[in-house]
Design an enzyme around this catalytic site. Sequence first.
Site, mmCIF file in Angstrom:
data_model
loop_
_atom_site.group_PDB
_atom_site.id
_atom_site.type_symbol
_atom_site.label_atom_id
_atom_site.label_comp_id
_atom_site.label_asym_id
_atom_site.label_seq_id
_atom_site.Cartn_x
_atom_site.Cartn_y
_atom_site.Cartn_z
ATOM 1 N N LYS A 1 0.807 -1.179 -0.177
ATOM 2 C CA LYS A 1 0.183 0.094 0.019
ATOM 3 C C LYS A 1 0.850 1.272 -0.008
ATOM 4 O O LYS A 1 0.638 1.969 -0.989
ATOM 5 C CB LYS A 1 -0.963 -0.065 1.255
ATOM 6 N N ARG B 1 -9.893 0.571 8.286
ATOM 7 C CA ARG B 1 -9.632 -0.812 8.795
ATOM 8 C C ARG B 1 -10.548 -1.770 9.248
ATOM 9 O O ARG B 1 -10.259 -2.789 9.889
ATOM 10 C CB ARG B 1 -8.461 -0.813 9.635
ATOM 11 N N ARG C 1 11.945 -4.768 5.062
ATOM 12 C CA ARG C 1 11.649 -3.209 4.808
ATOM 13 C C ARG C 1 12.574 -2.363 5.790
ATOM 14 O O ARG C 1 12.681 -2.517 6.842
ATOM 15 C CB ARG C 1 10.222 -2.803 5.011
ATOM 16 N N ARG D 1 10.944 -0.171 11.250
ATOM 17 C CA ARG D 1 9.674 -0.118 12.250
ATOM 18 C C ARG D 1 9.696 -1.054 13.464
ATOM 19 O O ARG D 1 10.274 -2.365 13.260
ATOM 20 C CB ARG D 1 8.463 -0.406 11.384
ATOM 21 N N ARG E 1 -0.543 -8.586 13.380
ATOM 22 C CA ARG E 1 -1.031 -7.888 12.322
ATOM 23 C C ARG E 1 -2.018 -8.501 11.201
ATOM 24 O O ARG E 1 -2.888 -7.807 10.812
ATOM 25 C CB ARG E 1 0.034 -6.955 11.877
HETATM 26 P P1 AP5 Z 1 4.755 -1.485 1.787
HETATM 27 O O1 AP5 Z 1 4.439 -0.892 0.655
HETATM 28 O O2 AP5 Z 1 5.489 -0.931 2.732
HETATM 29 O O3 AP5 Z 1 3.520 -2.231 2.235
HETATM 30 P P2 AP5 Z 1 2.250 -1.740 3.160
HETATM 31 O O4 AP5 Z 1 1.205 -2.355 2.576
HETATM 32 O O5 AP5 Z 1 2.408 -0.412 3.294
HETATM 33 O O6 AP5 Z 1 2.370 -2.472 4.703
HETATM 34 P P3 AP5 Z 1 2.431 -1.893 6.030
HETATM 35 O O7 AP5 Z 1 2.956 -2.668 6.940
HETATM 36 O O8 AP5 Z 1 2.907 -0.511 6.072
HETATM 37 O O9 AP5 Z 1 0.991 -2.205 6.187
HETATM 38 P P4 AP5 Z 1 0.378 -2.140 7.840
HETATM 39 O O10 AP5 Z 1 -1.129 -2.238 7.161
HETATM 40 O O11 AP5 Z 1 0.433 -3.359 8.670
HETATM 41 O O12 AP5 Z 1 0.932 -0.973 8.515
HETATM 42 P P5 AP5 Z 1 0.426 0.556 8.875
HETATM 43 O O13 AP5 Z 1 1.555 1.477 9.017
HETATM 44 O O14 AP5 Z 1 -0.554 1.006 7.946
HETATM 45 O O15 AP5 Z 1 5.566 -2.659 1.426
HETATM 46 C C1 AP5 Z 1 6.232 -3.719 2.374
HETATM 47 C C2 AP5 Z 1 7.705 -4.046 1.733
HETATM 48 O O16 AP5 Z 1 7.523 -5.031 0.744
HETATM 49 C C3 AP5 Z 1 8.532 -2.640 1.500
HETATM 50 O O17 AP5 Z 1 9.877 -3.165 1.734
HETATM 51 C C4 AP5 Z 1 8.598 -2.979 -0.307
HETATM 52 O O18 AP5 Z 1 9.666 -2.453 -0.759
HETATM 53 C C5 AP5 Z 1 8.259 -4.196 -0.477
HETATM 54 N N1 AP5 Z 1 7.380 -4.422 -1.690
HETATM 55 C C6 AP5 Z 1 6.054 -3.669 -1.819
HETATM 56 N N2 AP5 Z 1 5.420 -4.350 -2.758
HETATM 57 C C7 AP5 Z 1 6.143 -5.226 -3.399
HETATM 58 C C8 AP5 Z 1 5.953 -6.335 -4.251
HETATM 59 N N3 AP5 Z 1 4.884 -6.084 -5.318
HETATM 60 N N4 AP5 Z 1 6.931 -7.179 -4.376
HETATM 61 C C9 AP5 Z 1 8.049 -7.469 -3.700
HETATM 62 N N5 AP5 Z 1 8.393 -6.528 -2.730
HETATM 63 C C10 AP5 Z 1 7.296 -5.311 -2.334
HETATM 64 O O19 AP5 Z 1 -0.273 0.514 10.127
HETATM 65 C C11 AP5 Z 1 0.478 0.024 11.375
HETATM 66 C C12 AP5 Z 1 -0.214 0.088 12.668
HETATM 67 O O20 AP5 Z 1 -0.824 1.180 12.953
HETATM 68 C C13 AP5 Z 1 -1.229 -0.992 12.712
HETATM 69 O O21 AP5 Z 1 -0.624 -2.390 12.901
HETATM 70 C C14 AP5 Z 1 -2.353 -0.418 13.478
HETATM 71 O O22 AP5 Z 1 -1.699 -0.704 15.059
HETATM 72 C C15 AP5 Z 1 -2.129 1.046 13.575
HETATM 73 N N6 AP5 Z 1 -3.013 1.438 12.667
HETATM 74 C C16 AP5 Z 1 -2.854 2.080 11.286
HETATM 75 N N7 AP5 Z 1 -3.856 2.557 10.773
HETATM 76 C C17 AP5 Z 1 -5.011 2.193 11.414
HETATM 77 C C18 AP5 Z 1 -6.285 2.254 11.317
HETATM 78 N N8 AP5 Z 1 -6.877 2.785 10.399
HETATM 79 N N9 AP5 Z 1 -7.312 1.579 12.442
HETATM 80 C C19 AP5 Z 1 -6.628 1.187 13.384
HETATM 81 N N10 AP5 Z 1 -5.240 1.001 13.698
HETATM 82 C C20 AP5 Z 1 -4.424 1.554 12.863
HETATM 83 MG MG MG Z 2 2.552 1.259 4.886
#
Ligand code: AP5
Ligand code: MG
Length: 216
Positions: free
Chosen positions: A13, A88, A127, A161, A172
């Site tokens: 994402k 979410r 990452r 992270r 997660r």
């Molecule tokens: P990346 O693009 O970083 O993936 P992502 O989908 O953004 O993954 P996240 O880990 O950020 O998602 P998340 O939902 O767990 O975390 P968030 O920060 O939202 O890609 C990952 C890696 O793979 C990178 O190194 C990239 O280079 C590589 N890659 C990407 N695409 C690829 C491909 N096609 N092929 C190969 N490699 C690839 O949330 C964190 C925490 O915050 C949550 O756990 C929760 O506690 C809280 N939180 C956030 N939002 C909310 C909400 N709305 N409600 C409640 N809690 C929330």
């Molecule tokens: Mg992300």
Amino acid sequence: MILILLGAPGAGKGTQAQRLQDKHGIVQLSTGDMLRAAVKAGTEIGLKAKAVMERGELVSDDIMTGIISDRLDQPDCEKGAILDGFPRTEAQAEALDKMLAEKNLSLNVVIEMKTDDEVLVERITGRYTCANCGAGYHDTFLKPAKEGVCDKCGGTEFSRRSDDKAETVKSRLEAYHKQTAPLLPYYREKGILKQVDGMAEIDEVTRQIEGVISSI
Ligand code: AP5
Ligand code: MG
Ligand code: ZN
């Protein structure tokens, strides 16, 4: 244009949202990034969110909805926004519908980034991001052109992270399947759900997303 990128942790994402922001000038609203900034700054929300995030659980719907509603009112959202990590839960999705109606905005498309859980642990544990500009990289899948130097800003400091440990990734993923995946039928019924293959290479995923955007 308002679009949602919906997918599991590590689905890509953030990677794709950054590209869309660079190309189309629509701002990336990553609730994860906002919470991490709040934790770093030691704000009240940050203090509440820190432990929850480290357990790999979800922060409360009220907090998240408030953050997004305020953010959408900022002038840089005029051209639109890419919602990365929000909504979410079903409660967040319903709150989003309500706030968009109140703001006279509409949700154009929800793009599901489909992935198999098996690849996600490797993606997440490999990452890292530029400490200066936030550009995302991966030990194997997305290295900077020159090792140790950010492609975007020339920065040489990087960070990882604290929730990107294999054990936390499991919680997660569980939270995603239990609380977030039910949003897929919610948006399918509204007729605005599209899918891309999140297992494809990063550039191919970008092409598929561009294809979806040009079709709406
Ligand atoms: P990346 O693009 O970083 O993936 P992502 O989908 O953004 O993954 P996240 O880990 O950020 O998602 P998340 O939902 O767990 O975390 P968030 O920060 O939202 O890609 C990952 C890696 O793979 C990178 O190194 C990239 O280079 C590589 N890659 C990407 N695409 C690829 C491909 N096609 N092929 C190969 N490699 C690839 O949330 C964190 C925490 O915050 C949550 O756990 C929760 O506690 C809280 N939180 C956030 N939002 C909310 C909400 N709305 N409600 C409640 N809690 C929330
Ligand atoms: Mg992300
Ligand atoms: Zn940088």
